[in-house]
Structure formats: C-alpha cells, structure tokens
Motif scaffolding. Structure first.
Motif, PDB file in Angstrom:
ATOM      1  N   VAL A  30       0.727  -1.332  -0.136  1.00 34.33           N
ATOM      2  CA  VAL A  30       0.063   0.039  -0.103  1.00 34.33           C
ATOM      3  C   VAL A  30       0.904   1.199   0.003  1.00 34.33           C
ATOM      4  O   VAL A  30       0.551   2.193  -0.683  1.00 34.33           O
ATOM      5  CB  VAL A  30      -0.813   0.022   1.361  1.00 34.33           C
ATOM      6  CG1 VAL A  30      -1.719   1.385   1.398  1.00 34.33           C
ATOM      7  CG2 VAL A  30      -1.954  -1.165   1.181  1.00 34.33           C
ATOM      8  N   SER A  31       1.850   1.048   0.703  1.00 34.09           N
ATOM      9  CA  SER A  31       2.708   2.385   1.149  1.00 34.09           C
ATOM     10  C   SER A  31       4.042   2.399   0.046  1.00 34.09           C
ATOM     11  O   SER A  31       4.638   1.259   0.003  1.00 34.09           O
ATOM     12  CB  SER A  31       3.089   2.416   2.576  1.00 34.09           C
ATOM     13  OG  SER A  31       1.938   2.777   3.358  1.00 34.09           O
ATOM     14  N   TYR A  48       5.780  10.383   0.146  1.00 35.78           N
ATOM     15  CA  TYR A  48       4.941   9.230   0.500  1.00 35.78           C
ATOM     16  C   TYR A  48       3.802   8.986  -0.195  1.00 35.78           C
ATOM     17  O   TYR A  48       2.899   9.973  -0.129  1.00 35.78           O
ATOM     18  CB  TYR A  48       4.664   9.249   2.089  1.00 35.78           C
ATOM     19  CG  TYR A  48       3.875   8.080   2.572  1.00 35.78           C
ATOM     20  CD1 TYR A  48       2.290   8.472   3.057  1.00 35.78           C
ATOM     21  CD2 TYR A  48       4.019   6.811   2.609  1.00 35.78           C
ATOM     22  CE1 TYR A  48       1.561   7.502   3.344  1.00 35.78           C
ATOM     23  CE2 TYR A  48       3.002   6.015   3.108  1.00 35.78           C
ATOM     24  CZ  TYR A  48       1.937   6.210   3.263  1.00 35.78           C
ATOM     25  OH  TYR A  48       1.107   5.103   3.760  1.00 35.78           O
ATOM     26  N   GLN A  50       0.225   6.711  -0.292  1.00 34.21           N
ATOM     27  CA  GLN A  50      -0.790   5.645   0.015  1.00 34.21           C
ATOM     28  C   GLN A  50      -1.615   5.302  -1.051  1.00 34.21           C
ATOM     29  O   GLN A  50      -2.583   6.036  -1.411  1.00 34.21           O
ATOM     30  CB  GLN A  50      -1.594   6.151   1.320  1.00 34.21           C
ATOM     31  CG  GLN A  50      -2.213   4.935   1.938  1.00 34.21           C
ATOM     32  CD  GLN A  50      -3.057   5.420   3.451  1.00 34.21           C
ATOM     33  OE1 GLN A  50      -2.336   6.022   4.277  1.00 34.21           O
ATOM     34  NE2 GLN A  50      -4.388   5.266   3.359  1.00 34.21           N
ATOM     35  N   ASN A  51      -1.289   3.949  -1.648  1.00 35.58           N
ATOM     36  CA  ASN A  51      -1.800   3.666  -3.044  1.00 35.58           C
ATOM     37  C   ASN A  51      -1.436   4.720  -3.766  1.00 35.58           C
ATOM     38  O   ASN A  51      -0.335   5.071  -3.981  1.00 35.58           O
ATOM     39  CB  ASN A  51      -3.467   3.377  -2.825  1.00 35.58           C
ATOM     40  CG  ASN A  51      -3.562   2.379  -1.807  1.00 35.58           C
ATOM     41  OD1 ASN A  51      -3.114   1.266  -1.972  1.00 35.58           O
ATOM     42  ND2 ASN A  51      -4.708   2.377  -0.938  1.00 35.58           N
ATOM     43  N   SER A  94       8.813   0.303   0.079  1.00 33.42           N
ATOM     44  CA  SER A  94       7.358   0.059  -0.052  1.00 33.42           C
ATOM     45  C   SER A  94       7.129  -0.872   1.170  1.00 33.42           C
ATOM     46  O   SER A  94       8.087  -1.608   1.733  1.00 33.42           O
ATOM     47  CB  SER A  94       6.887  -0.680  -1.367  1.00 33.42           C
ATOM     48  OG  SER A  94       7.154  -2.080  -1.471  1.00 33.42           O
ATOM     49  N   GLU A  98      -0.340   0.966   5.755  1.00 37.14           N
ATOM     50  CA  GLU A  98      -0.369   2.376   5.789  1.00 37.14           C
ATOM     51  C   GLU A  98       0.711   2.912   6.550  1.00 37.14           C
ATOM     52  O   GLU A  98       0.787   2.315   7.690  1.00 37.14           O
ATOM     53  CB  GLU A  98      -1.830   3.131   6.306  1.00 37.14           C
ATOM     54  CG  GLU A  98      -2.996   2.437   5.245  1.00 37.14           C
ATOM     55  CD  GLU A  98      -3.560   1.301   5.512  1.00 37.14           C
ATOM     56  OE1 GLU A  98      -4.347   0.614   4.853  1.00 37.14           O
ATOM     57  OE2 GLU A  98      -3.251   0.879   6.486  1.00 37.14           O
TER      58      GLU A  98
ATOM     59  N   PHE B  98       4.445   9.792   8.282  1.00 37.69           N
ATOM     60  CA  PHE B  98       4.698   8.850   6.921  1.00 37.69           C
ATOM     61  C   PHE B  98       6.288   8.871   6.637  1.00 37.69           C
ATOM     62  O   PHE B  98       6.671   8.289   5.736  1.00 37.69           O
ATOM     63  CB  PHE B  98       3.946   9.771   5.904  1.00 37.69           C
ATOM     64  CG  PHE B  98       2.385   9.719   6.048  1.00 37.69           C
ATOM     65  CD1 PHE B  98       1.787  10.847   5.988  1.00 37.69           C
ATOM     66  CD2 PHE B  98       1.845   8.807   6.335  1.00 37.69           C
ATOM     67  CE1 PHE B  98       0.529  11.022   6.184  1.00 37.69           C
ATOM     68  CE2 PHE B  98       0.242   8.506   6.495  1.00 37.69           C
ATOM     69  CZ  PHE B  98      -0.239   9.824   6.500  1.00 37.69           C
TER      70      PHE B  98
END
Lengths: 116, 112
Positions: A30-31, A48, A50-51, A94, A98, B98
């Motif tokens: 996902v990431s 970054y 997320q998808n 990757s 998330e 993140f």
C-alpha cells in the motif's frame, strides 16, 4: 516481484536536463516512499504515497521535483532542470500497510544520479 | 535538519568484539526507533527496532538499549563478525507520521 525494483541503476544527466526515475514496489504494498541519500549521509525523506494518493510531499526540495503513482503501483520521481546539488542516490521503499508504524519498509537498491 | 544525532561516524572493531553505536533525539513525539543496516550498493534493510516503553530489546547478537529520560538509544553488536561490516543507521518515527528520520550513519569495519 521478489523485491523493490528501481531503474535505471545509474543515471548521468547534464545540468538542466530532466530525468525520470522509476520504482516498482512489491506487489500489493500500500505504502511507497521516496528518499534522497547524499554521499556519506543517511536517507532523507522526500515523499509518501498511500496507494495512488500522495499524502506527504514535505521533503521535496523544490518545485523541480515531482512524484506520481497514478495506479497505486509503479511510481516515478521526476526532476526537472537538474542541478549539481541533485546528485545523490534516490531510494524507493514500499511497505504492506499504511504509514510507517508496525510495518516494515523494504528498500530498493536505489538510482545513483550524477549531474554534470 | 538533523533530528537524530548518531555517533561515531566510523568504527573499527576486532572480530569477536562488541560494536556500540549511539544515537540521541530531541523530538519527544518519536515513539518508534528502528536500526537499519546498509551494504555498499544496496538499500537499507531493517535490522531491529524498539518502542520507548521497553528499555532493552535483543535479537540474536543485536541489542538495542533505550534510555527514555536521556532521549538516547544505542545498538550493541555482540561477537562482531567481518560480515557485519556495513553502514548502520539509527532512525526515529512517530505515530501517524509518514516518514522515517535517519541519523547520518556509522561505518563499521570488523577486522578478521
């Protein structure tokens, strides 16, 4: 694939040239992260995903840097009008879940960009 | 902006000895501290990680010691081997973030 794949492995660009660096993450992850690693330094966060959503681009050094992941899989980091200070190894990573917590990020071998 | 300070820059250890790498942080929002190992021409790989509610974590020959009050943590490599020769990075993350914040790295060389 078995791991994160980046291409090209090496890129030499003349100052002012545009470059595109590709990252193929592990299938289903996902990431997706991009980092810049200067010689002898630790990786520094760039952006970054997320998808297909770019949730954090706070590390991009200037508006010459642009990243996309249009279908939530392969990602491209584009650098316009390259400068000598852009010379570095660009790492893609990757992870399955998330964010960064509770999920191991797997790094590719990187693309070494040299701007001459 | 170096939020995680790492020392030493380089380290030479005899085979069988103990390698110790130290890190310090300032941001108390950090709540996860991984260590990465990187070989030349390769990307970093996660080695071991710790959360601040634990003072020590051991996995095989690798141990993290964590001092929350001092905002410091360290990696100990016991019985160091030539195959451990690599660059080691401490790092920090926070819940909801993140990004991973890396230290500048320590180049370890283990003499046979």
């Amino acid at each position: 694939g078995a791991g994160v794949s980046q291409s090209p492995r090496y890129k030499v660009a003349k100052r002012g040239q545009d470059v595109a660096l590709r990252c193929d993450p592990i299938s289903g992850h996902v990431s997706l992260f991009w980092y810049q690693q200067a010689l002898g330094q630790g990786p520094e966060f760039l952006t970054y995903f997320q998808n297909e959503a770019q949730l954090d681009k706070s590390g991009l050094p200037s508006d010459r840097f642009f990243a996309e992941r249009p279908e939530g899989s392969v990602s491209t980091l584009k650098i316009q009008r390259t400068q000598q200070e852009d010379s570095a190894v660009y790492l893609c990573a990757s992870s399955l879940l998330e964010g960064t917590m509770n999920t191991e990020a797997f790094f590719g071998q990187g693309t070494r960009l040299t701007v001459v | 902006q170096q939020q995680v300070k790492q020392s030493p820059q380089s380290l030479i250890v005899q085979k069988g000895g103990i390698s110790i790498i130290n890190c310090a942080y300032e941001n108390t929002a950090f709540d996860y501290f991984p260590w990465y190992q990187q070989f030349p021409g390769k990307g970093p790989a996660l080695l071991i990680a710790i959360r601040p509610d634990v003072s020590e974590k051991k996995e095989g020959r690798f141990t993290i010691s964590f001092n929350k009050s001092a905002k410091q943590f360290s990696l100990h490599i016991m019985d160091s081997q030539p195959g451990d020769s690599a660059t080691y990075f401490c790092a920090a993350e926070y819940t909801g973030g993140f990004k991973t914040i890396f230290g500048a790295g320590t180049r370890l060389f283990v003499k046979a």
